[in-house]
Write a protein that holds these residues in place. Structure first.
Motif, mmCIF file in Angstrom:
data_model
loop_
_atom_site.group_PDB
_atom_site.id
_atom_site.type_symbol
_atom_site.label_atom_id
_atom_site.label_comp_id
_atom_site.label_asym_id
_atom_site.label_seq_id
_atom_site.Cartn_x
_atom_site.Cartn_y
_atom_site.Cartn_z
ATOM 1 N N GLY A 24 10.815 3.855 -8.361
ATOM 2 C CA GLY A 24 9.917 4.527 -7.462
ATOM 3 C C GLY A 24 10.763 5.280 -6.426
ATOM 4 O O GLY A 24 10.266 6.440 -5.578
ATOM 5 N N SER A 25 11.737 4.758 -5.942
ATOM 6 C CA SER A 25 12.495 5.452 -5.147
ATOM 7 C C SER A 25 13.273 6.591 -5.530
ATOM 8 O O SER A 25 13.324 7.555 -4.863
ATOM 9 C CB SER A 25 13.448 4.327 -4.236
ATOM 10 O OG SER A 25 14.524 4.967 -3.456
ATOM 11 N N ALA A 26 13.813 6.428 -6.974
ATOM 12 C CA ALA A 26 14.896 7.725 -7.353
ATOM 13 C C ALA A 26 13.943 8.718 -7.567
ATOM 14 O O ALA A 26 14.618 9.838 -7.533
ATOM 15 C CB ALA A 26 15.446 7.048 -8.710
ATOM 16 N N GLN A 58 0.821 -1.225 0.109
ATOM 17 C CA GLN A 58 0.098 -0.026 -0.055
ATOM 18 C C GLN A 58 0.959 1.240 -0.018
ATOM 19 O O GLN A 58 0.351 2.390 -0.458
ATOM 20 C CB GLN A 58 -1.003 -0.176 1.366
ATOM 21 C CG GLN A 58 -1.914 -1.055 1.240
ATOM 22 C CD GLN A 58 -2.836 -1.197 -0.249
ATOM 23 O OE1 GLN A 58 -3.294 -0.004 -0.533
ATOM 24 N NE2 GLN A 58 -2.740 -2.360 -0.707
ATOM 25 N N ASP A 59 2.131 1.181 0.490
ATOM 26 C CA ASP A 59 2.817 2.509 0.614
ATOM 27 C C ASP A 59 4.292 1.927 0.882
ATOM 28 O O ASP A 59 4.745 1.828 1.843
ATOM 29 C CB ASP A 59 2.304 3.387 1.871
ATOM 30 C CG ASP A 59 3.000 4.719 1.788
ATOM 31 O OD1 ASP A 59 3.985 4.898 1.091
ATOM 32 O OD2 ASP A 59 3.022 5.420 3.020
ATOM 33 N N PRO A 60 5.186 1.889 -0.296
ATOM 34 C CA PRO A 60 6.427 1.315 -0.094
ATOM 35 C C PRO A 60 7.497 2.520 0.155
ATOM 36 O O PRO A 60 8.660 2.410 0.182
ATOM 37 C CB PRO A 60 6.685 0.804 -1.499
ATOM 38 C CG PRO A 60 5.809 1.640 -2.363
ATOM 39 C CD PRO A 60 4.428 1.752 -1.755
ATOM 40 N N TYR A 61 6.894 3.935 0.112
ATOM 41 C CA TYR A 61 7.863 5.089 0.074
ATOM 42 C C TYR A 61 8.461 5.270 1.316
ATOM 43 O O TYR A 61 9.634 5.622 1.239
ATOM 44 C CB TYR A 61 6.957 6.257 -0.389
ATOM 45 C CG TYR A 61 6.404 6.094 -1.747
ATOM 46 C CD1 TYR A 61 7.303 6.042 -2.991
ATOM 47 C CD2 TYR A 61 5.233 5.841 -2.097
ATOM 48 C CE1 TYR A 61 6.925 6.058 -4.223
ATOM 49 C CE2 TYR A 61 4.606 5.621 -3.309
ATOM 50 C CZ TYR A 61 5.561 5.661 -4.266
ATOM 51 O OH TYR A 61 5.270 5.644 -5.557
ATOM 52 N N PRO A 62 8.119 4.955 2.391
ATOM 53 C CA PRO A 62 8.731 5.122 3.786
ATOM 54 C C PRO A 62 9.997 4.165 3.773
ATOM 55 O O PRO A 62 11.193 4.422 4.146
ATOM 56 C CB PRO A 62 7.671 4.702 4.742
ATOM 57 C CG PRO A 62 6.276 4.966 4.307
ATOM 58 C CD PRO A 62 6.569 4.568 2.965
ATOM 59 N N PHE A 63 10.033 3.001 3.139
ATOM 60 C CA PHE A 63 11.026 2.027 3.064
ATOM 61 C C PHE A 63 12.009 2.515 2.215
ATOM 62 O O PHE A 63 13.409 2.498 2.556
ATOM 63 C CB PHE A 63 10.495 0.578 2.600
ATOM 64 C CG PHE A 63 11.456 -0.368 2.222
ATOM 65 C CD1 PHE A 63 12.671 -0.966 3.176
ATOM 66 C CD2 PHE A 63 11.769 -0.646 0.936
ATOM 67 C CE1 PHE A 63 13.190 -1.790 2.603
ATOM 68 C CE2 PHE A 63 12.729 -1.707 0.667
ATOM 69 C CZ PHE A 63 13.534 -2.233 1.451
ATOM 70 N N TYR A 64 11.660 3.100 0.988
ATOM 71 C CA TYR A 64 12.395 3.645 0.121
ATOM 72 C C TYR A 64 13.244 4.777 0.680
ATOM 73 O O TYR A 64 14.465 5.046 0.764
ATOM 74 C CB TYR A 64 11.885 4.329 -0.945
ATOM 75 C CG TYR A 64 11.095 3.286 -1.854
ATOM 76 C CD1 TYR A 64 11.455 1.811 -2.074
ATOM 77 C CD2 TYR A 64 10.183 3.742 -2.784
ATOM 78 C CE1 TYR A 64 10.821 1.105 -2.673
ATOM 79 C CE2 TYR A 64 9.428 2.790 -3.653
ATOM 80 C CZ TYR A 64 9.927 1.445 -3.675
ATOM 81 O OH TYR A 64 9.154 0.654 -4.592
ATOM 82 N N ALA A 65 12.709 5.777 1.482
ATOM 83 C CA ALA A 65 13.159 6.499 2.269
ATOM 84 C C ALA A 65 14.198 6.392 3.164
ATOM 85 O O ALA A 65 15.325 7.054 3.397
ATOM 86 C CB ALA A 65 12.203 7.703 2.822
#
Length: 393
Positions: free
Chosen positions: A311-313, A15-22
């Motif tokens: 998505g992280s970049a 649902q939200d991979p962005y905190p892991f990426y950060a």
């Protein structure tokens, strides 16, 4: 280098991979992602470089290649003739043929048809809450790519079924059932295209399929298998990314509010680029090392795989102010959503055109469009798209 653990099928991550990426970016450019068993690049500088570094590529080194399980033979045969996993000189030849047929003029000529298609689809919207994905976001790209290739629009639903079953092979946590379904789809898809290509040879039309056939027959040596593999790639990739980009974009706009200025002629390009940056449809692209190569302090050996986290970049704090904020007023900047280097998405101009047409028409015709229920993302990483998008107009 840190070792990271994060299941790509964990519901919270999906649902939200962005905190892991950060967290990963804050700790460095490269990390070993244990769940995938490979090094992964999280910062934009590393992703940008690895997309273009010719010491890395998509094609598996010959000494590592295997025949694969027998039940996957039809799928693997199709993949073996796709330019997605090819490297020069084979990739150069395939790409040249496709781009010669897939011209900017051919794409521009689609504008009027896409515009009318959007209006026709909106005319059919029901008065009750409905799922915008099959009603609009899916239909715009699949019908457009059918028209471009010259495949009957009546085949759109069948093509979607074949495509979904084949694309499922790239998702995390696939099982044997998924593999059997993909193999059947690849065989059926190939058989259909073979018959349709034979028909086009005797009845050429002004479409991409005919131009690809003519290029083959003019000595450019597109084999029958390459022709089928190219058509399948264009049909699959030609709608999958745009479906999710449109869906993710509409979701974000409805959740966070939208400004009519974003949809104006002088704002729509920035809106589309911000949607692609903020919540892209593809989050990971993998490559093989072809020689010993030191990159950002890590030494890759021949055959090592590396995951590029697109998505992280796109949310790298080192290159963008407030990257976690959705802001279509910011100047359009180069994002990694369509890849880069020689494997930059050949259909990117068409996808951008579809979005630049479909979004303004949708919000102009449906200014009161709103969410009817909270949207959820599909458990299909490394793709990132919604299961459905229930709205009321």
């Amino acid at each position: 280098m840190k070792t990271l653990q994060q299941s790509p099928t964990d519901p919270a991550f999906v649902q939200d991979p962005y905190p892991f990426y950060a967290q990963a970016r804050a700790a460095g450019s490269l990390h070993y992602w244990q769940d995938y068993g490979m090094v992964a690049a999280f910062r934009k500088s590393a992703v940008h470089m690895l997309l273009r570094d010719r010491r890395f590529g998509r094609e598996i080194p010959p000494e590592m290649a295997t025949e694969g399980p027998a039940h996957l033979a039809p799928f693997l045969h199709t993949e073996a003739h796709s330019m997605l996993d090819a490297e020069p000189p084979r990739h150069t030849r395939l790409r040249r043929l496709v781009t010669r047929a897939f011209t900017s003029r051919a794409i521009a000529d689609m504008e009027e048809g896409i515009t009318q298609l959007c209006h026709d689809l909106i005319d059919a919207f029901p008065d009750r809450p409905f799922d915008l994905l099959p009603a609009y976001c899916t239909q715009v790209p699949i019908i457009t790519i059918c028209r471009l290739l010259g495949v009957p629009e009546t085949m759109a639903e069948q093509l979607l079924d074949w495509s979904h079953r084949m694309v499922a092979m790239y998702q995390a946590g696939r099982g044997v059932e998924t593999e059997h379904a993909a193999a059947r789809a690849a065989q059926e898809f190939s058989d259909y295209l073979k018959g349709y290509i034979d028909q086009r040879r005797s009845d050429p039309q002004d479409d991409l399929l005919t131009r690809l056939i003519e290029a083959e027959e003019e000595g450019e040596s597109l084999s029958p298998d390459e022709l089928i593999g190219t058509c399948i790639l264009l049909l699959n990739a030609g709608h999958e990314a745009t479906v999710h980009a449109l869906g993710n974009g509409v979701k974000t706009m409805l959740q966070q509010g939208w400004d009519p200025a974003w949809l104006a002629p002088d704002g729509i390009e920035r809106l589309v680029e911000e949607i692609l940056r903020y919540d892209p449809p593809l989050h990971m692209f993998t490559r093989y090392a072809y020689e010993e190569a030191e990159v950002f302090g890590h030494t890759f050996q021949r055959g090592d795989r590396v995951a590029l986290l697109l998505g992280s970049a796109n949310r790298d704090e080192a290159v963008l102010d407030d990257p976690e904020v959705f802001d279509p007023s910011r100047p359009a900047s180069l994002n990694t959503s369509f890849g880069g280097g020689i494997h930059f998405c050949v259909g990117a101009p068409l996808a951008r055109l579809e979005m630049q047409i479909a979004l303004p028409i949708l919000f102009e015709r449906c200014p009161n469009l709103h969410l009817a229920e909270p949207p959820e993302y599909s458990n299909s990483y490394h793709f990132h798209g919604l299961t459905r998008l229930m709205v009321k107009s």
